[in-house]
Motif scaffolding. Structure first.
Motif, PDB file in Angstrom:
ATOM      1  N   TRP A  38       0.805  -1.219   0.000  1.00  0.00           N
ATOM      2  CA  TRP A  38       0.000   0.000   0.000  1.00  0.00           C
ATOM      3  C   TRP A  38       0.839   1.272   0.000  1.00  0.00           C
ATOM      4  CZ3 TRP A  38      -4.821  -0.209  -1.302  1.00  0.00           C
ATOM      5  CH2 TRP A  38      -5.686   0.832  -1.030  1.00  0.00           C
ATOM      6  N   ASP A  39       1.976   1.291   0.684  1.00  0.00           N
ATOM      7  CA  ASP A  39       2.775   2.506   0.851  1.00  0.00           C
ATOM      8  C   ASP A  39       3.145   3.215  -0.451  1.00  0.00           C
ATOM      9  OD1 ASP A  39       2.648   2.604   3.578  1.00  0.00           O
ATOM     10  OD2 ASP A  39       4.694   1.885   3.929  1.00  0.00           O
ATOM     11  N   PRO A  40       3.613   2.509  -1.495  1.00  0.00           N
ATOM     12  CA  PRO A  40       3.961   3.240  -2.724  1.00  0.00           C
ATOM     13  C   PRO A  40       2.783   4.008  -3.321  1.00  0.00           C
ATOM     14  CG  PRO A  40       4.858   1.024  -2.784  1.00  0.00           C
ATOM     15  CD  PRO A  40       3.948   1.096  -1.587  1.00  0.00           C
ATOM     16  N   TYR A  41       1.583   3.488  -3.197  1.00  0.00           N
ATOM     17  CA  TYR A  41       0.406   4.176  -3.733  1.00  0.00           C
ATOM     18  C   TYR A  41       0.025   5.376  -2.882  1.00  0.00           C
ATOM     19  CZ  TYR A  41       0.082   0.128  -6.694  1.00  0.00           C
ATOM     20  OH  TYR A  41       0.369  -0.840  -7.605  1.00  0.00           O
ATOM     21  N   VAL A  42       0.126   5.224  -1.578  1.00  0.00           N
ATOM     22  CA  VAL A  42      -0.192   6.333  -0.683  1.00  0.00           C
ATOM     23  C   VAL A  42       0.786   7.476  -0.906  1.00  0.00           C
ATOM     24  CG1 VAL A  42      -0.272   7.052   1.739  1.00  0.00           C
ATOM     25  CG2 VAL A  42      -1.268   4.868   1.048  1.00  0.00           C
ATOM     26  N   LYS A  43       2.057   7.173  -1.020  1.00  0.00           N
ATOM     27  CA  LYS A  43       3.078   8.212  -1.207  1.00  0.00           C
ATOM     28  C   LYS A  43       2.946   8.912  -2.547  1.00  0.00           C
ATOM     29  CE  LYS A  43       6.307   5.963   1.889  1.00  0.00           C
ATOM     30  NZ  LYS A  43       7.467   5.112   2.007  1.00  0.00           N
ATOM     31  N   GLY A  44       2.428   8.238  -3.553  1.00  0.00           N
ATOM     32  CA  GLY A  44       2.312   8.831  -4.886  1.00  0.00           C
ATOM     33  C   GLY A  44       0.945   9.381  -5.211  1.00  0.00           C
ATOM     34  N   SER A  45      -0.034   9.241  -4.308  1.00  0.00           N
ATOM     35  CA  SER A  45      -1.392   9.670  -4.635  1.00  0.00           C
ATOM     36  C   SER A  45      -1.585  11.154  -4.379  1.00  0.00           C
ATOM     37  CB  SER A  45      -2.411   8.855  -3.837  1.00  0.00           C
ATOM     38  OG  SER A  45      -2.335   9.188  -2.469  1.00  0.00           O
ATOM     39  N   GLN A  46      -2.564  11.719  -5.063  1.00  0.00           N
ATOM     40  CA  GLN A  46      -2.934  13.119  -4.886  1.00  0.00           C
ATOM     41  C   GLN A  46      -3.817  13.242  -3.646  1.00  0.00           C
ATOM     42  OE1 GLN A  46      -1.908  15.587  -6.933  1.00  0.00           O
ATOM     43  NE2 GLN A  46      -0.708  14.114  -8.096  1.00  0.00           N
ATOM     44  N   VAL A  47      -4.082  14.474  -3.234  1.00  0.00           N
ATOM     45  CA  VAL A  47      -5.019  14.705  -2.134  1.00  0.00           C
ATOM     46  C   VAL A  47      -6.349  14.068  -2.524  1.00  0.00           C
ATOM     47  CG1 VAL A  47      -6.271  16.465  -0.847  1.00  0.00           C
ATOM     48  CG2 VAL A  47      -3.865  16.817  -1.454  1.00  0.00           C
ATOM     49  N   GLY A  48      -6.934  13.359  -1.600  1.00  0.00           N
ATOM     50  CA  GLY A  48      -8.185  12.666  -1.904  1.00  0.00           C
ATOM     51  C   GLY A  48      -7.952  11.325  -2.568  1.00  0.00           C
ATOM     52  N   GLY A  49      -6.705  10.894  -2.606  1.00  0.00           N
ATOM     53  CA  GLY A  49      -6.363   9.617  -3.230  1.00  0.00           C
ATOM     54  C   GLY A  49      -6.609   8.466  -2.283  1.00  0.00           C
ATOM     55  N   LEU A  50      -5.707   7.540  -2.249  1.00  0.00           N
ATOM     56  CA  LEU A  50      -5.875   6.331  -1.443  1.00  0.00           C
ATOM     57  C   LEU A  50      -5.675   6.620   0.040  1.00  0.00           C
ATOM     58  CD1 LEU A  50      -3.826   3.972  -3.748  1.00  0.00           C
ATOM     59  CD2 LEU A  50      -6.298   4.134  -3.586  1.00  0.00           C
ATOM     60  N   PRO A  51      -6.442   5.970   0.883  1.00  0.00           N
ATOM     61  CA  PRO A  51      -6.310   6.212   2.323  1.00  0.00           C
ATOM     62  C   PRO A  51      -5.038   5.578   2.887  1.00  0.00           C
ATOM     63  CG  PRO A  51      -7.877   4.461   1.923  1.00  0.00           C
ATOM     64  CD  PRO A  51      -7.469   5.006   0.569  1.00  0.00           C
ATOM     65  N   ASP A  52      -4.397   6.279   3.806  1.00  0.00           N
ATOM     66  CA  ASP A  52      -3.235   5.730   4.497  1.00  0.00           C
ATOM     67  C   ASP A  52      -3.748   5.058   5.763  1.00  0.00           C
ATOM     68  OD1 ASP A  52      -0.771   5.062   5.447  1.00  0.00           O
ATOM     69  OD2 ASP A  52      -0.229   7.087   6.050  1.00  0.00           O
ATOM     70  N   HIS A  53      -4.166   3.817   5.623  1.00  0.00           N
ATOM     71  CA  HIS A  53      -4.791   3.124   6.738  1.00  0.00           C
ATOM     72  C   HIS A  53      -4.312   1.682   6.773  1.00  0.00           C
ATOM     73  CE1 HIS A  53      -7.830   1.501   9.397  1.00  0.00           C
ATOM     74  NE2 HIS A  53      -8.085   2.736   9.746  1.00  0.00           N
ATOM     75  N   PRO A  54      -3.780   1.233   7.903  1.00  0.00           N
ATOM     76  CA  PRO A  54      -3.264  -0.141   7.977  1.00  0.00           C
ATOM     77  C   PRO A  54      -4.341  -1.207   7.812  1.00  0.00           C
ATOM     78  CG  PRO A  54      -3.215   0.895  10.124  1.00  0.00           C
ATOM     79  CD  PRO A  54      -3.589   1.963   9.133  1.00  0.00           C
ATOM     80  N   ALA A  55      -5.610  -0.840   7.938  1.00  0.00           N
ATOM     81  CA  ALA A  55      -6.687  -1.811   7.781  1.00  0.00           C
ATOM     82  C   ALA A  55      -7.200  -1.852   6.342  1.00  0.00           C
ATOM     83  CB  ALA A  55      -7.828  -1.490   8.730  1.00  0.00           C
ATOM     84  N   ALA A  56      -6.510  -1.163   5.441  1.00  0.00           N
ATOM     85  CA  ALA A  56      -6.937  -1.164   4.045  1.00  0.00           C
ATOM     86  C   ALA A  56      -7.025  -2.599   3.527  1.00  0.00           C
ATOM     87  CB  ALA A  56      -5.961  -0.361   3.197  1.00  0.00           C
ATOM     88  N   VAL A  57      -7.966  -2.824   2.630  1.00  0.00           N
ATOM     89  CA  VAL A  57      -8.210  -4.163   2.091  1.00  0.00           C
ATOM     90  C   VAL A  57      -7.192  -4.470   0.996  1.00  0.00           C
ATOM     91  CG1 VAL A  57      -9.878  -5.571   0.843  1.00  0.00           C
ATOM     92  CG2 VAL A  57     -10.644  -4.003   2.617  1.00  0.00           C
ATOM     93  N   LEU A  58      -6.645  -5.674   1.023  1.00  0.00           N
ATOM     94  CA  LEU A  58      -5.687  -6.104   0.013  1.00  0.00           C
ATOM     95  C   LEU A  58      -5.983  -7.546  -0.358  1.00  0.00           C
ATOM     96  CD1 LEU A  58      -3.089  -5.439  -1.607  1.00  0.00           C
ATOM     97  CD2 LEU A  58      -1.804  -6.325   0.342  1.00  0.00           C
ATOM     98  N   LEU A  59      -6.000  -7.818  -1.654  1.00  0.00           N
ATOM     99  CA  LEU A  59      -6.202  -9.174  -2.152  1.00  0.00           C
ATOM    100  C   LEU A  59      -4.927  -9.690  -2.774  1.00  0.00           C
ATOM    101  CD1 LEU A  59      -9.623  -8.970  -4.025  1.00  0.00           C
ATOM    102  CD2 LEU A  59      -9.132 -10.218  -1.932  1.00  0.00           C
ATOM    103  N   SER A  60      -4.669 -10.959  -2.583  1.00  0.00           N
ATOM    104  CA  SER A  60      -3.566 -11.637  -3.249  1.00  0.00           C
ATOM    105  C   SER A  60      -4.179 -12.445  -4.392  1.00  0.00           C
ATOM    106  CB  SER A  60      -2.858 -12.565  -2.266  1.00  0.00           C
ATOM    107  OG  SER A  60      -1.918 -13.366  -2.945  1.00  0.00           O
ATOM    108  N   LEU A  61      -3.646 -12.265  -5.608  1.00  0.00           N
ATOM    109  CA  LEU A  61      -4.159 -12.966  -6.783  1.00  0.00           C
ATOM    110  C   LEU A  61      -3.103 -13.939  -7.287  1.00  0.00           C
ATOM    111  CD1 LEU A  61      -5.598  -9.934  -8.776  1.00  0.00           C
ATOM    112  CD2 LEU A  61      -6.675 -11.246  -6.960  1.00  0.00           C
TER     113      LEU A  61
END
Length: 79
Positions: A38-61
């Motif tokens: 999640w961290d690379p997306y949070v660091k590169g997102s604009q305001v209102g982008g992805l939430p910086d939250h450790p409980a964010a949902v992640l799927l492994s495919l």
């Protein structure tokens, strides 16, 4: 996904480019793995982008094994 982890995802855009993914999916529960993904997306997102939250949902495919001519199943190649 608890009863059947096989999933299909699709993406398309106005130019009619499309991607379809058949996979075996599972929820990622490990906080360290979630933050790593999640961290690379949070660091590169604009305001209102992805939430910086450790409980964010992640799927492994994982790719679904496919049958071959001889009937033996092999792992699909991800490119």
């Amino acid at each position: 996904m608890e009863n059947n982890p096989r999933t299909t995802y699709s993406y398309g855009n106005p130019r009619q480019d499309a991607v379809f993914v058949d996979s075996v999916s599972q929820w990622v529960e490990d906080p360290e793995t979630k933050r790593y993904a999640w961290d690379p997306y949070v660091k590169g997102s604009q305001v209102g982008g992805l939430p910086d939250h450790p409980a964010a949902v992640l799927l492994s495919l994982a790719p679904i094994p496919r049958p071959t001519e001889g009937g033996v199943r092999e792992q699909a190649t991800v490119r």
